[in-house]
Write an enzyme that holds these catalytic residues in place. Sequence first.
Site, mmCIF file in Angstrom:
data_model
loop_
_atom_site.group_PDB
_atom_site.id
_atom_site.type_symbol
_atom_site.label_atom_id
_atom_site.label_comp_id
_atom_site.label_asym_id
_atom_site.label_seq_id
_atom_site.Cartn_x
_atom_site.Cartn_y
_atom_site.Cartn_z
ATOM 1 N N SER A 181 1.078 18.907 -4.168
ATOM 2 C CA SER A 181 2.510 18.758 -4.424
ATOM 3 C C SER A 181 2.706 17.939 -5.696
ATOM 4 O O SER A 181 2.295 18.378 -6.766
ATOM 5 C CB SER A 181 3.204 18.111 -3.213
ATOM 6 O OG SER A 181 4.597 18.014 -3.426
ATOM 7 N N THR A 182 3.280 16.741 -5.597
ATOM 8 C CA THR A 182 3.556 15.926 -6.780
ATOM 9 C C THR A 182 2.267 15.649 -7.556
ATOM 10 O O THR A 182 1.322 15.090 -7.012
ATOM 11 C CB THR A 182 4.193 14.592 -6.364
ATOM 12 O OG1 THR A 182 5.284 14.854 -5.483
ATOM 13 C CG2 THR A 182 4.671 13.813 -7.571
ATOM 14 N N HIS A 210 3.736 22.918 -3.707
ATOM 15 C CA HIS A 210 5.184 22.827 -3.517
ATOM 16 C C HIS A 210 5.892 23.101 -4.841
ATOM 17 O O HIS A 210 5.854 22.275 -5.746
ATOM 18 C CB HIS A 210 5.579 21.438 -3.019
ATOM 19 C CG HIS A 210 5.010 21.103 -1.668
ATOM 20 N ND1 HIS A 210 4.943 19.812 -1.195
ATOM 21 C CD2 HIS A 210 4.500 21.883 -0.680
ATOM 22 C CE1 HIS A 210 4.413 19.819 0.021
ATOM 23 N NE2 HIS A 210 4.130 21.058 0.345
ATOM 24 N N MET A 303 3.525 13.866 -2.534
ATOM 25 C CA MET A 303 4.287 12.971 -1.677
ATOM 26 C C MET A 303 4.499 13.628 -0.313
ATOM 27 O O MET A 303 4.411 14.840 -0.163
ATOM 28 C CB MET A 303 5.630 12.623 -2.316
ATOM 29 C CG MET A 303 6.506 13.794 -2.643
ATOM 30 S SD MET A 303 7.984 13.289 -3.558
ATOM 31 C CE MET A 303 9.093 12.921 -2.204
ATOM 32 N N ASP A 306 2.558 16.696 4.230
ATOM 33 C CA ASP A 306 2.223 18.099 4.452
ATOM 34 C C ASP A 306 0.721 18.308 4.253
ATOM 35 O O ASP A 306 0.133 17.792 3.305
ATOM 36 C CB ASP A 306 3.013 18.985 3.476
ATOM 37 C CG ASP A 306 2.901 20.466 3.795
ATOM 38 O OD1 ASP A 306 2.637 20.812 4.962
ATOM 39 O OD2 ASP A 306 3.075 21.286 2.868
#
Length: 364
Positions: A181-182, A210, A303, A306
Amino acid sequence: MVVDDSAVVRGLETRMLEGDPSIRVVASVGNGQMALQALDRHEIDVIVLDIEMPIMDGLTALPQLLKKKPDVKVIMASTLTLKNAEVSLKAMQMGASEYISKPTTSRELSSGADFRRELVDKVKALGGARRRALGRRAPTARTPDQERKPLVTALSQRQAGPVTLRQPSSDRPDIIAIGSSTGGPQALFSVFGDLRKLGWPSQPIIVTQHMPATFTTILAGHVERVAGVAAKEAQDGDVVKGGQIYIAPGDYHMVIESRGVEKVLRLNQGPPENFCRPAVDPMFRSVAKLYGRRALAVVLTGMGADGSKGGMVIAESGGTVIAQDEASSVVWGMPGATAQIGACSAVLPLTDIAAYIHRSANKR
């Protein structure tokens, strides 16, 4: 600092951010040149940087901002177009930490609860990560509506105690599944670039990052260039082939199923999980069901949490799960949660992950 050529947008974003008691907007300026000047006058953890601005645009300002303050976290902000997606991914390769898609109108921006939550959460996660890296206290106060959205932070993980590692599977994996993600695009480029040097594994690689739909289309093209192997945004019913990379499209969960002797990818718009679609957990659960001990899962920077529950399902099915370590993560949310839940066989610096994948993929 908020950087946008629209005074209306700057005002709206400032009010959204300062609605959280742990965030203070110390500068609000209209172009990149003004942002560089403001960086000399203020202590800034996070910059929300628009792409299209007069005098000096975001992509021109980015390297100069990072040269002045290399540890500052930059979130690129743009409306969701193919051009802006391409520019945002280029910016992340240049050192930006994240991106956020702005609604196309001021009305949508002012009434967009999802945009507000995403903006606030990303600023807090990145600002907290920078402060922890500098040994400073990270703000922890949260607004009531944010209390409904759990956000796993590096601070909470360190308080949770030491990580217990599992024995990795002795079997050679038949699939490699990666969640991020991030900071994920940069991490993916790093891992795939290293794998290219080491020798590409014969197993298929499936990735959930994401991202909104337009971005995943562009991401697949960037990944293919970095990896030097075929990479594509997955389509429903794709037959999974060895040595190729498949990326979950934005707004669709991606899972893997059997169809006779073939393995195929299925896409669905089931409810978001961990406030995400695509989410890593559904992909990991499907991998555990289909491959068991012959699965290798990797959780990269991001972050939230997940991938942690799905990672545990893979681990309990006998497969191997590894996670990126805190020091090399932009945000140690997802990999930290996966490590703390007890699903991992290794927690590694980003620069060691490709070598681990390579060794596992070539077991005899």
